[in-house]
Design a protein around this motif. Structure first.
Motif, PDB file in Angstrom:
ATOM      1  N   ILE A   1     111.867 118.113  84.507  1.00  0.00           N
ATOM      2  CA  ILE A   1     112.578 117.981  85.785  1.00  0.00           C
ATOM      3  C   ILE A   1     112.630 119.359  86.436  1.00  0.00           C
ATOM      4  N   VAL A   2     111.990 119.493  87.562  1.00  0.00           N
ATOM      5  CA  VAL A   2     111.889 120.800  88.213  1.00  0.00           C
ATOM      6  C   VAL A   2     112.949 120.992  89.288  1.00  0.00           C
ATOM      7  N   ASP A   3     113.487 119.908  89.830  1.00  0.00           N
ATOM      8  CA  ASP A   3     114.501 120.051  90.876  1.00  0.00           C
ATOM      9  C   ASP A   3     115.188 118.704  91.093  1.00  0.00           C
ATOM     10  N   SER A   4     116.379 118.738  91.682  1.00  0.00           N
ATOM     11  CA  SER A   4     117.093 117.500  92.018  1.00  0.00           C
ATOM     12  C   SER A   4     118.035 117.767  93.178  1.00  0.00           C
ATOM     13  N   SER A   5     118.295 116.752  93.966  1.00  0.00           N
ATOM     14  CA  SER A   5     119.189 116.874  95.114  1.00  0.00           C
ATOM     15  C   SER A   5     120.610 116.542  94.688  1.00  0.00           C
ATOM     16  N   PRO A   6     121.623 116.976  95.453  1.00  0.00           N
ATOM     17  CA  PRO A   6     122.997 116.580  95.152  1.00  0.00           C
ATOM     18  C   PRO A   6     123.179 115.076  95.313  1.00  0.00           C
ATOM     19  N   CYS A   7     124.235 114.568  94.714  1.00  0.00           N
ATOM     20  CA  CYS A   7     124.545 113.148  94.859  1.00  0.00           C
ATOM     21  C   CYS A   7     124.849 112.847  96.326  1.00  0.00           C
ATOM     22  N   SER A   8     124.411 111.688  96.774  1.00  0.00           N
ATOM     23  CA  SER A   8     124.562 111.343  98.191  1.00  0.00           C
ATOM     24  C   SER A   8     126.007 111.028  98.565  1.00  0.00           C
ATOM     25  N   THR A   9     126.888 110.818  97.594  1.00  0.00           N
ATOM     26  CA  THR A   9     128.294 110.531  97.868  1.00  0.00           C
ATOM     27  C   THR A   9     129.172 111.421  97.001  1.00  0.00           C
ATOM     28  N   THR A  10     130.401 111.622  97.447  1.00  0.00           N
ATOM     29  CA  THR A  10     131.359 112.417  96.677  1.00  0.00           C
ATOM     30  C   THR A  10     132.193 111.564  95.739  1.00  0.00           C
ATOM     31  N   CYS A  11     132.139 110.246  95.896  1.00  0.00           N
ATOM     32  CA  CYS A  11     132.845 109.345  94.996  1.00  0.00           C
ATOM     33  C   CYS A  11     132.103 108.029  94.934  1.00  0.00           C
ATOM     34  N   GLY A  12     132.271 107.324  93.826  1.00  0.00           N
ATOM     35  CA  GLY A  12     131.599 106.050  93.682  1.00  0.00           C
ATOM     36  C   GLY A  12     130.100 106.210  93.486  1.00  0.00           C
ATOM     37  N   LEU A  13     129.404 105.098  93.629  1.00  0.00           N
ATOM     38  CA  LEU A  13     127.961 105.094  93.413  1.00  0.00           C
ATOM     39  C   LEU A  13     127.233 105.880  94.485  1.00  0.00           C
ATOM     40  N   GLY A  14     126.256 106.627  94.027  1.00  0.00           N
ATOM     41  CA  GLY A  14     125.423 107.364  94.961  1.00  0.00           C
ATOM     42  C   GLY A  14     124.000 107.445  94.443  1.00  0.00           C
ATOM     43  N   VAL A  15     123.183 108.159  95.154  1.00  0.00           N
ATOM     44  CA  VAL A  15     121.778 108.319  94.794  1.00  0.00           C
ATOM     45  C   VAL A  15     121.433 109.798  94.855  1.00  0.00           C
ATOM     46  N   GLU A  16     120.696 110.264  93.856  1.00  0.00           N
ATOM     47  CA  GLU A  16     120.140 111.611  93.929  1.00  0.00           C
ATOM     48  C   GLU A  16     118.641 111.537  93.674  1.00  0.00           C
ATOM     49  N   ILE A  17     117.917 112.455  94.246  1.00  0.00           N
ATOM     50  CA  ILE A  17     116.454 112.477  94.137  1.00  0.00           C
ATOM     51  C   ILE A  17     116.053 113.548  93.129  1.00  0.00           C
ATOM     52  N   THR A  18     115.274 113.162  92.138  1.00  0.00           N
ATOM     53  CA  THR A  18     114.790 114.100  91.129  1.00  0.00           C
ATOM     54  C   THR A  18     113.291 114.299  91.290  1.00  0.00           C
ATOM     55  N   TYR A  19     112.874 115.524  91.072  1.00  0.00           N
ATOM     56  CA  TYR A  19     111.458 115.887  91.141  1.00  0.00           C
ATOM     57  C   TYR A  19     111.002 116.219  89.722  1.00  0.00           C
ATOM     58  N   LYS A  20     110.095 115.417  89.216  1.00  0.00           N
ATOM     59  CA  LYS A  20     109.634 115.575  87.836  1.00  0.00           C
ATOM     60  C   LYS A  20     108.164 115.971  87.811  1.00  0.00           C
ATOM     61  N   LYS A  21     107.835 116.746  86.810  1.00  0.00           N
ATOM     62  CA  LYS A  21     106.446 117.115  86.571  1.00  0.00           C
ATOM     63  C   LYS A  21     106.018 116.506  85.254  1.00  0.00           C
ATOM     64  N   VAL A  22     105.092 115.567  85.317  1.00  0.00           N
ATOM     65  CA  VAL A  22     104.569 114.897  84.132  1.00  0.00           C
ATOM     66  C   VAL A  22     103.146 115.387  83.921  1.00  0.00           C
ATOM     67  N   SER A  23     102.990 116.165  82.858  1.00  0.00           N
ATOM     68  CA  SER A  23     101.697 116.821  82.602  1.00  0.00           C
ATOM     69  C   SER A  23     101.325 117.647  83.824  1.00  0.00           C
ATOM     70  N   GLU A  24     100.252 117.281  84.503  1.00  0.00           N
ATOM     71  CA  GLU A  24      99.818 118.034  85.679  1.00  0.00           C
ATOM     72  C   GLU A  24     100.218 117.355  86.984  1.00  0.00           C
ATOM     73  N   ASP A  25     100.860 116.183  86.883  1.00  0.00           N
ATOM     74  CA  ASP A  25     101.229 115.425  88.075  1.00  0.00           C
ATOM     75  C   ASP A  25     102.714 115.580  88.375  1.00  0.00           C
TER      76      ASP A  25
END
Length: 227
Positions: free
Chosen positions: A12-36
């Protein structure tokens, strides 16, 4: 060594903050798998207690209360169990005052158009597939009749200014409400200043009069005292 080289290396090379301060939210993670590299949306949870939010609307408007938001879009409609309850006519977080309310859309309640009898507090509780509570939120809604001035400062000031502009267009010779208010404030301050000055003047005169009477009384006692 050949077997080790065939194993995918995920980082995991980077991730965004959670989209909400409470309850369910979404965050975006950037992963590097091998060379992709790949981007994934994952659910995030800061705190399941979201507290009470209030709003004031006018009868006839469209009001939409969204309980899940981005999480519903990212995780799917049937990943959660959502229940709605309603306390009519009051703004409260006392759970004993709520009754069950149907929500055909599951994740949101739409009041279109909203009526005065729809005023009250709406509570949303979200549970995951293991029945664990992941969000609880309250929305307190005040509904004003059409034509009633909202006591909220920001919207009231905007409505006041709008009304003043319309009056200026139809009757430019009439004084502006803010100028008239400023005028009466100046009159009130002037009247208070004059009243204070007169009160101070009367107190000074009364004090001098009492001192003179006291001096006369002392002089009379001195002239009649026995030798």
């Amino acid at each position: 060594m050949a077997d080790l080289e065939e194993v995918d290396r995920t980082l995991i090379v980077d991730s965004s903050p959670c989209s909400t301060t409470c309850g369910l939210g979404v965050e975006i993670t950037y992963k590097k798998v091998s060379e992709d590299c790949c981007v994934r949306k994952v659910k995030s949870l800061q705190s399941w207690q979201c507290g009470l939010r209030t709003m004031t609307v006018t009868s006839g408007e469209r009001v939409e209360i969204d309980c899940l938001g981005e999480a519903m879009e990212a995780m799917g409609r049937f990943s959660w169990r959502v229940t709605w309850r309603y306390a009519g006519g009051i703004i409260t977080t006392d759970d004993s005052l709520f009754i069950r309310r149907d929500a055909p859309l599951l994740d949101r309640v739409i009041l279109d158009p909203i009526r005065e009898e729809d005023a009250g507090t709406y509570r949303c509780v979200v549970q995951d597939v293991t029945s664990r509570i992941v969000k609880r939120a309250y929305w307190g809604i005040r509904v004003l009749p059409v034509g009633i001035l909202n006591l909220d400062y920001e919207s009231s000031l905007a409505q006041w200014n709008c009304t003043g502009n319309q009056q200026n267009e139809t009757a430019s010779d009439q004084p502006h409400p803010e100028m008239e208010l400023h005028y009466w404030r100046r009159i009130s301050l002037t009247a208070c200043f004059i009243a204070g000055f007169m009160l101070h003047y009367c107190l000074v005169k009364l004090h001098k009069h009492l001192e003179e009477r006291h001096s006369i009384a002392l002089g009379t006692q001195g002239s009649t005292s026995p030798v």
